[in-house]
Design an enzyme around this catalytic site. Structure first.
Site, PDB file in Angstrom:
ATOM      1  N   VAL A  61      30.071  43.960  37.432  1.00  0.00           N
ATOM      2  CA  VAL A  61      31.187  44.890  37.201  1.00  0.00           C
ATOM      3  C   VAL A  61      32.183  44.385  36.164  1.00  0.00           C
ATOM      4  O   VAL A  61      33.078  45.124  35.764  1.00  0.00           O
ATOM      5  CB  VAL A  61      31.945  45.191  38.518  1.00  0.00           C
ATOM      6  CG1 VAL A  61      31.054  45.904  39.501  1.00  0.00           C
ATOM      7  CG2 VAL A  61      32.531  43.924  39.124  1.00  0.00           C
ATOM      8  N   TYR A  62      32.061  43.138  35.741  1.00  0.00           N
ATOM      9  CA  TYR A  62      32.992  42.635  34.732  1.00  0.00           C
ATOM     10  C   TYR A  62      32.754  43.358  33.415  1.00  0.00           C
ATOM     11  O   TYR A  62      31.678  43.247  32.811  1.00  0.00           O
ATOM     12  CB  TYR A  62      32.808  41.131  34.522  1.00  0.00           C
ATOM     13  CG  TYR A  62      33.263  40.241  35.658  1.00  0.00           C
ATOM     14  CD1 TYR A  62      33.854  40.758  36.806  1.00  0.00           C
ATOM     15  CD2 TYR A  62      33.088  38.870  35.585  1.00  0.00           C
ATOM     16  CE1 TYR A  62      34.264  39.935  37.843  1.00  0.00           C
ATOM     17  CE2 TYR A  62      33.504  38.030  36.626  1.00  0.00           C
ATOM     18  CZ  TYR A  62      34.080  38.575  37.746  1.00  0.00           C
ATOM     19  OH  TYR A  62      34.476  37.754  38.768  1.00  0.00           O
ATOM     20  N   SER A  63      33.756  44.099  32.977  1.00  0.00           N
ATOM     21  CA  SER A  63      33.663  44.861  31.730  1.00  0.00           C
ATOM     22  C   SER A  63      32.417  45.748  31.698  1.00  0.00           C
ATOM     23  O   SER A  63      31.740  45.867  30.674  1.00  0.00           O
ATOM     24  CB  SER A  63      33.687  43.933  30.509  1.00  0.00           C
ATOM     25  OG  SER A  63      34.950  43.340  30.359  1.00  0.00           O
ATOM     26  N   GLY A  65      29.490  45.355  32.790  1.00  0.00           N
ATOM     27  CA  GLY A  65      28.261  44.652  32.413  1.00  0.00           C
ATOM     28  C   GLY A  65      28.353  43.895  31.111  1.00  0.00           C
ATOM     29  O   GLY A  65      27.483  43.065  30.806  1.00  0.00           O
TER      30      GLY A  65
END
Length: 350
Positions: A61-63, A65
């Site tokens: 979920v960081y940015s 993907g």
């Protein structure tokens, strides 16, 4: 760099790992953290590897993907030098199965992470949150299949409560399935809730702690001081809505103690805050973040030295809060002799 065993896994990890939430820079939260592209990320990883830091932590979920994709590109040609940790389980799309720990989502999420990371295995896969809708036995069976397939080497949890983690460990033991070797949790001098239940559980069950946000969502960087406004460049202007609240006077009390110890040691406030964490029970790895090389070098300076017992005591006293029932008897001395020895020696009577 100091290396520590990750719980009872037998895997050695550096005392400091690099959190890659600053890679990618997409969305309201992660763009405020940092916007490192592949070239900048490659330089940051160069600095880390030269310092002996070889663990890099990300999440799908960081940015959206992009963090994993940037990390994979930056590690190209030297994947074997790195321990790659990532997390899955939070919502990644609008579909009904785009979140959780069902077999459907876990298998597809791991395949997508492997593709973005440009690797055929993940060293440490952690569930980003507990899924109350999926039986823990099914979750563990799916993780076991991923391990048996060689796509995952170790499994862990993140943001689990004590009962959720213990239920999972009990099921793993009962059915001979992979145990979680780590718990990735928020822990800082202004967020010591982990000590109430998760730390004793980790001591009892041999679970290593990976600490995220060791500087309290940027509040312990040294930029916030009593009687001074929040600096204009602070990312807290954009991310404070996501951060757990901290009483203003409590924050200043901790910062005052940090500044006193920093002056005494010749280290920065951030280095002192991280070093304190490295001396806490169960802590195997503290994940540091950095938007630029200067911040990274500063955070790397948190290892190679130790706070004195007196300095630790000062920080303990300044940051102590009364836990809620049923944990407070350990802290007020009534039943402290019943607490695990490592916990008993690490808490101070209020």
């Amino acid at each position: 760099m100091e290396y520590r065993y990750l719980g009872q896994s037998g895997l050695k990890v550096p005392a400091l790992g690099l959190g890659t939430g600053t890679f990618g820079g997409q969305g309201p939260l992660f763009s405020a953290w940092g916007q490192s592209g592949a070239d900048h990320a490659r330089r940051m990883i160069d600095i880390c590897l030269d310092a002996g830091l070889n663990l890099f932590d990300s999440a799908d979920v960081y940015s959206d993907g992009a963090s994993e994709a940037v990390l994979g590109e930056a590690l190209a040609g030297r994947r074997q030098q790195a321990i790659v940790s990532t997390k899955v389980g939070l919502r990644t799309g609008s579909g009904p199965n785009d979140a959780g720990s069902s077999r459907q989502h876990l298998v597809s999420a791991v395949e997508a992470s492997l593709k973005r990371l440009k690797t055929d295995y993940i060293d440490l896969l952690q569930l980003h949150a507990f899924d109350a809708h999926t039986p823990v036995e099914q979750v563990l069976q799916t993780l076991d299949a991923l391990v048996q397939a060689g796509k995952v080497r170790y499994v862990g949890a993140s943001n689990f409560s004590g009962w959720q983690l213990m239920k999972s460990l009990a099921a793993a033991d009962r059915h001979g399935l992979p145990r979680y070797v780590t718990n990735q949790a928020y822990y800082s001098l202004i967020g010591r809730d982990m000590e109430w239940e998760l730390m004793p559980l980790g001591l009892d069950q041999g679970i290593g702690t990976m600490v995220w946000s060791p500087l309290g969502w940027g509040r312990l960087t040294g930029k916030i001081r009593r009687g001074q406004p929040l600096p204009e460049q602070s990312r807290l202007h954009q991310t404070e809505q996501f951060a757990p609240p901290v009483a203003t006077e409590h924050l200043y009390k901790v910062v005052d103690a940090l500044e006193a110890v920093a002056q005494d040691t010749g280290k920065s406030v951030a280095q002192v805050a991280i070093n304190w964490l490295l001396q806490r029970p169960t802590v195997a790895c503290v994940l540091i973040g950095a938007r630029n090389e200067e911040q990274l070098q500063q955070n790397l300076g948190a290892v190679g030295w130790q706070l004195s017992a007196e300095q630790i005591g000062l920080l303990d006293d300044a940051s102590a809060v009364m836990p809620p029932y049923p944990y407070y008897p350990y802290w007020n001395g009534q039943f402290s002799e019943l607490a695990p020895p490592a916990v008993r020696s690490s808490v101070r009577t209020l």
